[in-house]
Design a protein around this motif. Structure first.
Motif, PDB file in Angstrom:
ATOM      1  N   UNK A   1     -44.187  -5.994 -46.757  1.00  0.00           N
ATOM      2  CA  UNK A   1     -43.465  -5.988 -45.489  1.00  0.00           C
ATOM      3  C   UNK A   1     -42.817  -4.635 -45.222  1.00  0.00           C
ATOM      4  N   UNK A   2     -42.617  -4.353 -43.953  1.00  0.00           N
ATOM      5  CA  UNK A   2     -41.905  -3.144 -43.533  1.00  0.00           C
ATOM      6  C   UNK A   2     -40.447  -3.264 -43.969  1.00  0.00           C
ATOM      7  N   UNK A   3     -39.923  -2.298 -44.747  1.00  0.00           N
ATOM      8  CA  UNK A   3     -38.553  -2.400 -45.268  1.00  0.00           C
ATOM      9  C   UNK A   3     -37.479  -2.531 -44.198  1.00  0.00           C
ATOM     10  N   UNK A   4     -37.799  -2.193 -42.961  1.00  0.00           N
ATOM     11  CA  UNK A   4     -36.792  -2.332 -41.894  1.00  0.00           C
ATOM     12  C   UNK A   4     -37.113  -3.507 -40.977  1.00  0.00           C
ATOM     13  N   UNK A   5     -38.107  -4.299 -41.346  1.00  0.00           N
ATOM     14  CA  UNK A   5     -38.506  -5.413 -40.507  1.00  0.00           C
ATOM     15  C   UNK A   5     -37.832  -6.720 -40.862  1.00  0.00           C
ATOM     16  N   UNK A   6     -37.958  -7.681 -39.949  1.00  0.00           N
ATOM     17  CA  UNK A   6     -37.355  -9.005 -40.141  1.00  0.00           C
ATOM     18  C   UNK A   6     -38.012  -9.743 -41.300  1.00  0.00           C
ATOM     19  N   UNK A   7     -39.340  -9.596 -41.438  1.00  0.00           N
ATOM     20  CA  UNK A   7     -40.046 -10.280 -42.511  1.00  0.00           C
ATOM     21  C   UNK A   7     -39.563  -9.816 -43.882  1.00  0.00           C
ATOM     22  N   UNK A   8     -39.281  -8.521 -43.993  1.00  0.00           N
ATOM     23  CA  UNK A   8     -38.800  -8.003 -45.274  1.00  0.00           C
ATOM     24  C   UNK A   8     -37.440  -8.593 -45.628  1.00  0.00           C
ATOM     25  N   UNK A   9     -36.548  -8.703 -44.638  1.00  0.00           N
ATOM     26  CA  UNK A   9     -35.222  -9.256 -44.892  1.00  0.00           C
ATOM     27  C   UNK A   9     -35.310 -10.692 -45.392  1.00  0.00           C
ATOM     28  N   UNK A  10     -36.199 -11.462 -44.755  1.00  0.00           N
ATOM     29  CA  UNK A  10     -36.359 -12.858 -45.165  1.00  0.00           C
ATOM     30  C   UNK A  10     -36.968 -12.945 -46.554  1.00  0.00           C
ATOM     31  N   UNK A  11     -38.020 -12.155 -46.806  1.00  0.00           N
ATOM     32  CA  UNK A  11     -38.679 -12.221 -48.110  1.00  0.00           C
ATOM     33  C   UNK A  11     -37.768 -11.707 -49.215  1.00  0.00           C
ATOM     34  N   UNK A  12     -36.957 -10.685 -48.933  1.00  0.00           N
ATOM     35  CA  UNK A  12     -36.029 -10.165 -49.935  1.00  0.00           C
ATOM     36  C   UNK A  12     -35.001 -11.225 -50.309  1.00  0.00           C
ATOM     37  N   UNK A  13     -34.440 -11.888 -49.290  1.00  0.00           N
ATOM     38  CA  UNK A  13     -33.440 -12.929 -49.554  1.00  0.00           C
ATOM     39  C   UNK A  13     -34.067 -14.133 -50.248  1.00  0.00           C
ATOM     40  N   UNK A  14     -35.252 -14.534 -49.786  1.00  0.00           N
ATOM     41  CA  UNK A  14     -35.918 -15.687 -50.393  1.00  0.00           C
ATOM     42  C   UNK A  14     -36.310 -15.423 -51.839  1.00  0.00           C
ATOM     43  N   UNK A  15     -36.866 -14.243 -52.087  1.00  0.00           N
ATOM     44  CA  UNK A  15     -37.228 -13.891 -53.454  1.00  0.00           C
ATOM     45  C   UNK A  15     -35.982 -13.774 -54.323  1.00  0.00           C
ATOM     46  N   UNK A  16     -34.895 -13.265 -53.740  1.00  0.00           N
ATOM     47  CA  UNK A  16     -33.653 -13.160 -54.491  1.00  0.00           C
ATOM     48  C   UNK A  16     -33.165 -14.502 -54.984  1.00  0.00           C
ATOM     49  N   UNK A  17     -33.217 -15.506 -54.120  1.00  0.00           N
ATOM     50  CA  UNK A  17     -32.800 -16.850 -54.505  1.00  0.00           C
ATOM     51  C   UNK A  17     -33.685 -17.414 -55.610  1.00  0.00           C
ATOM     52  N   UNK A  18     -34.982 -17.269 -55.445  1.00  0.00           N
ATOM     53  CA  UNK A  18     -35.917 -17.848 -56.407  1.00  0.00           C
ATOM     54  C   UNK A  18     -35.830 -17.154 -57.765  1.00  0.00           C
ATOM     55  N   UNK A  19     -35.756 -15.829 -57.750  1.00  0.00           N
ATOM     56  CA  UNK A  19     -35.665 -15.098 -59.014  1.00  0.00           C
ATOM     57  C   UNK A  19     -34.330 -15.374 -59.694  1.00  0.00           C
ATOM     58  N   UNK A  20     -33.269 -15.483 -58.904  1.00  0.00           N
ATOM     59  CA  UNK A  20     -31.962 -15.832 -59.482  1.00  0.00           C
ATOM     60  C   UNK A  20     -32.048 -17.179 -60.191  1.00  0.00           C
ATOM     61  N   UNK A  21     -32.734 -18.130 -59.566  1.00  0.00           N
ATOM     62  CA  UNK A  21     -32.914 -19.435 -60.195  1.00  0.00           C
ATOM     63  C   UNK A  21     -33.706 -19.343 -61.485  1.00  0.00           C
TER      64      UNK A  21
END
Length: 349
Positions: free
Chosen positions: A225-245
């Motif tokens: 994803x484009x680091x300044x795009x909406x998709x990147x923000x969602x994937x970063x947050x979603x991956x953050x939650x999953x990896x934290x788990x």
């Protein structure tokens, strides 16, 4: 009232044992929570070094496009504050249990605790670093967590994932995510999950595999994803939650192995003095940054790891030595004093 499960193998030190058997509220400590908190503190420091050293303002530090520090975006960025947020909700509800057993107005105790945290966070924000998270925790606690104590546990359990999902739809909104994780931590306490935290290694092992499988495509989307795009923000947050788990589940499994004493020795002292170590880390990063030239955002990953390693080593030694003589960290002690409106004992014995 705090629920005890005598059949659970959760390690709870008995009052009077080594002088650090209980939490600030006087209930038996759950060792796994200290270990997970200390682990999360290490990751938070690693993620915050460059923003703190740069301008004092919160900015993204990773470059998922392929730089030397790309691994930060995959393994570190937004992977640890969700753990801390979840644990805050857990600690809040455990304190409510203890306060309910000790006073007729337990929510006043919680209100004082959040107001003092807000004052600490504002001071940290104004004087040291604009990326402070404590003030956000305090405000969300006042607006969401404290009112949730009047709700039935089912309502809290439903609101938690709803807020987490809403945060992802909003592009990974951090404040909404924190609110959801606070409520999730509270629900885990109210349903007795925390009391059974170490009953079996099978559940966290299976959950770790499920979360890792779910994280794989989200991580792939993050890298594409484009680091300044909406998709990147969602994937970063979603991956953050999953990896934290995944991190939490792997730790819980490891605590059922011979690695437990090592993990407890390394992470528990940091976790027991998390507030003191979080705030002192900002000062230590600012001092350490004076020894390096160039913009902090251009520092190689080796420099970031070196600074983090030195600071954590200093904090571990400090925390370990301090806790041999005192019941809790200095800021934790002051926070407890303000919470209960009476001076608690500090020295052991």
């Amino acid at each position: 009232m705090h629920r005890e499960n005598t059949s659970s193998p959760v390690v709870r030190l008995r009052p009077g044992e080594s002088g650090h058997a209980t939490t600030s509220a006087g209930r038996p400590r759950i060792a796994a929570l200290d270990i997970v908190r200390g682990f999360a503190l290490c990751g938070i420091l690693l993620a915050n070094i460059q923003p703190i050293a740069a301008t004092g303002a919160f900015v993204a530090t990773s470059d998922p496009g392929g730089s030397e520090a790309a691994w930060m975006g995959l393994l570190v960025e937004q992977r640890f504050f969700p753990i801390f947020s979840l644990l805050f909700g857990v600690g809040f509800s455990l304190l409510l249990d203890s306060a309910t057993a000790r006073t007729a107005r337990p929510r006043v105790v919680l209100l004082r605790r959040l107001l003092v945290l807000l004052a600490l966070g504002v001071a940290h924000f104004v004087l040291l670093w604009q990326g402070d998270i404590l003030s956000t925790y305090a405000v969300v606690g006042l607006l969401v967590l404290l009112p949730s104590t009047w709700l039935p546990r089912l309502a809290v359990a439903v609101l938690a994932p709803a807020l987490v999902a809403a945060s992802l739809l909003l592009g990974g909104d951090r404040t909404v995510l924190i609110a959801g994780l606070f409520l999730l931590g509270s629900a885990l306490v109210r349903y007795g999950v925390i009391d059974r935290l170490e009953r079996s290694a099978r559940v966290p092992a299976v959950l770790a595999l499920v979360l890792a499988a779910a994280a794989a495509p989200v991580l792939w989307l993050q890298t594409r994803s484009d680091p300044v795009g909406h998709d990147f923000s969602i994937s970063l947050a979603g991956a953050g939650l999953l990896i934290a788990g995944v991190y939490v589940c792997v730790l819980l499994v490891a605590l059922r192995t011979p690695l437990r004493p090592v993990l407890q020795t390394v992470f528990a002292p940091l976790g027991r003095m998390a507030l003191t170590n979080y705030l002192s880390a900002t000062v230590l990063v600012l001092v350490a940054s004076l020894a390096f030239e160039g913009s902090p955002h251009t520092w190689p990953a080796s420099t970031v790891l070196l600074i983090a390693g030195v600071i954590l080593a200093v904090q571990w030694v400090w925390s370990t030595l301090w806790l041999r003589r005192y019941r809790q960290g200095p800021l934790e002690w002051l926070w407890r004093w303000a919470t209960w409106a009476r001076r608690p004992p500090l020295r052991r014995g």
